[in-house]
Enzyme design. Structure first.
Site, PDB file in Angstrom:
ATOM      1  N   LYS A  81      41.666  41.984  31.855  1.00  0.00           N
ATOM      2  CA  LYS A  81      40.390  41.854  32.565  1.00  0.00           C
ATOM      3  C   LYS A  81      39.264  42.326  31.642  1.00  0.00           C
ATOM      4  CE  LYS A  81      38.369  43.194  37.083  1.00  0.00           C
ATOM      5  NZ  LYS A  81      38.610  43.942  38.336  1.00  0.00           N
ATOM      6  N   SER A 156      37.835  41.314  42.563  1.00  0.00           N
ATOM      7  CA  SER A 156      37.124  40.889  41.377  1.00  0.00           C
ATOM      8  C   SER A 156      38.028  40.442  40.240  1.00  0.00           C
ATOM      9  CB  SER A 156      36.218  42.022  40.882  1.00  0.00           C
ATOM     10  OG  SER A 156      36.989  43.143  40.483  1.00  0.00           O
ATOM     11  N   SER A 180      40.491  44.907  44.351  1.00  0.00           N
ATOM     12  CA  SER A 180      40.289  43.884  43.322  1.00  0.00           C
ATOM     13  C   SER A 180      41.524  43.446  42.561  1.00  0.00           C
ATOM     14  CB  SER A 180      39.234  44.341  42.319  1.00  0.00           C
ATOM     15  OG  SER A 180      37.969  44.046  42.828  1.00  0.00           O
TER      16      SER A 180
END
Ligand code: GLN
Length: 493
Positions: A81, A156, A180
């Site tokens: 990420k 997210s 997330s």
């Protein structure tokens, strides 16, 4: 042939590379081919680091040829990420304000997986600064759901979930402040784990809300997530909040727990408040079917009530925005990333750098967080939010007294359409209703696939456990996978 490699588990790939049956370079090239084929439809990666990955894979192959063991993740392609720092690789948290930022260090979580032999393929898309539930607030534009490209992958960590579900990587890293990792895992049909707070180092994670943030893995199976967790967990002197678990991380407790997994005689707590708040009937049906399968596999179900269910989102909004407003004060145009052109004076430099650099959702959170911390409103909002947080934690711990884990849907809805909730912040925040409690309470939680809707969208089941019961939570997840025996489906042929 090469495409088949992309659907093998991390465990299988690493075993083949360690035995010298497959080269790490061959594994890498197969995954790069798959990424090139699907990225135009998916947009999970914000950048690939091919050269760096090739060098790492070649080094693994050299070590195997020299009779060394490169580790339990030897040659496993890894997605990261883009809010986790990798030294010398642009890291932006999907924000314009960090464009061009080259971190001088690597996040501990990434470094530990690389030390176990993983090969970083690239950086993955996310909502700007991990604020969102759909990966639509990214400065790079949205990631799409591999099961239906007109729908969001969740957020997210949308890039982390979509890349794993689409066979671009068997393993990725995400971060979870209020869901997330778990919510995108649910919406994309993969496994996502938020460890107990402190179990995985946050060093090198771009902070959103420090008392809630946790780094964790996404994978296609609980066994692969366990493989990653055995490499990830353990104290880190560079993170003052990192914790020493009451078991020995070096003994590979996750692999051991998953290998011995069984639901026989285990007790799962079913929360009626969660089922009542599950807006989508197909999600509710899939979860109820999974509970039935768990019972047939020997698990006992017990109803446990969570009276704090409606306090979790307001408490999360107050605590997370307060901490975000403080954490994001550092982006001032002086120290990191991008600066506005030709500032008149210092005030102008701050105002225009932040005005141009942050997107709408991030600004909304900074304003809210500044407000709840301001003198005059601090007692009325921030302190009451902290009280509510304590009640949520006490409520969850009490509920976990008599059961091995709480079980329910991860998200009240399956993947929604792009744009559907973007202009309605409260509708967007409402999908976090089942996920934020684990962060407020610091508890471990995971999401695993438990079925599909009629339209072919994945549904996720969430398990929440006691502090540091993470290995057992993975074992329960593995037991559920066996009980459910979902047919293997692959998106984006
Ligand atoms: N969706 C939640 C939010 O928007 C959680 C985000 C996260 O876990 N990083 O804040």
């Amino acid at each position: 042939m090469s495409d088949a490699l992309c659907w093998q588990s991390a465990g299988t790939l690493a075993a083949a590379v360690r035995r010298g049956e497959r080269s790490a370079v061959e594994v890498l090239e197969a995954h790069l081919d798959r990424a090139r084929a699907v990225e135009p439809r998916l947009g999970a990666f914000v950048r690939l680091c091919e050269e760096r990955a090739r060098r790492a894979a070649e080094e693994i192959d050299r070590r195997v040829a020299g009779g060394e063991d490169p580790g339990p993740l030897a040659g496993v392609p890894l997605g990261v990420k883009d809010n986790l720092c990798v030294r010398g690789v642009e890291t932006t948290a999907a924000s314009r304000i960090l464009s061009g930022y080259l971190p001088p260090y690597t996040a501990t979580a990434v470094a530990r997986l690389e030390a176990a032999g993983a090969v970083v393929l690239g950086k993955l898309n996310l909502d700007e600064f991990a604020m969102g539930s759909s990966t639509e607030t990214s400065a790079y534009g949205p990631t799409r759901n591999p099961w239906d490209p007109e729908r969001v992958p969740g957020g997210s960590s949308g890039g982390s979930a979509a890349s794993v579900a689409a066979g671009e990587v068997p393993l990725s890293l995400g971060s979870d402040t209020g869901g997330s990792i778990r919510q995108p895992a649910a919406l994309c049909g993969c496994v996502g784990v938020k460890p107990t707070y402190g179990l995985v180092s946050r060093y090198g994670l771009i902070a959103f809300a420090s008392s809630l943030d946790q780094v964790g893995p996404l994978a296609r199976t609980c066994a692969d997530a366990a493989l990653a967790l055995d490499a990830l967990v353990g104290p880190d002197p560079r993170d003052a909040t990192s914790a020493s678990p009451p078991w020995d991380p070096a003994a590979r407790p996750f692999a051991a727990a998953v290998a011995a997994a069984s639901l026989e005689g285990r007790t799962l707590g079913v929360v009626p408040e969660y089922l009542e708040r599950t807006a989508d009937p197909e999600v509710r049906t899939a979860v109820e079917k999974a509970l039935g399968a768990a019972e047939r596999a020997g698990a006992r179900l017990r109803e446990v009530s969570l009276r704090s269910a409606d306090e979790a989102i307001p408490a999360y909004q107050i605590v997370s925005t307060a901490e975000a407003s403080s954490n994001l004060a550092r982006y001032d145009g002086v120290r990191f990333g991008r600066r506005c052109a030709a500032p008149k004076d210092l005030e102008d430099l701050y105002a225009r750098t932040r005005g141009e650099g942050f997107g709408r959702e991030v600004k909304r959170r900074i304003v809210l967080g500044t407000f709840v911390l301001s003198s005059g409103f601090y007692e009325a909002y921030y302190l009451r939010g902290q009280d509510a947080r304590r009640r949520v934690r006490a409520d969850l711990l009490a509920a976990l007294d008599d059961v091995d884990a709480l079980v329910g849907p991860t998200s009240p809805v399956p993947a929604f359409r792009l744009g559907e909730r973007l202009d309605d912040p409260l509708a967007m925040y409402s999908v976090d209703v089942f996920s934020v409690s684990a962060n407020l309470a610091g508890l471990p939680a995971l999401s695993l696939p438990c079925g599909f809707t009629a339209a072919g969208l994945p549904v996720g089941l969430q398990l929440t456990g006691r502090p540091f019961a993470d290995p057992d939570l993975l074992a329960l997840g593995r037991g559920l996978e066996e009980a459910l025996a979902l047919p293997k489906r692959r998106p984006l042929p």
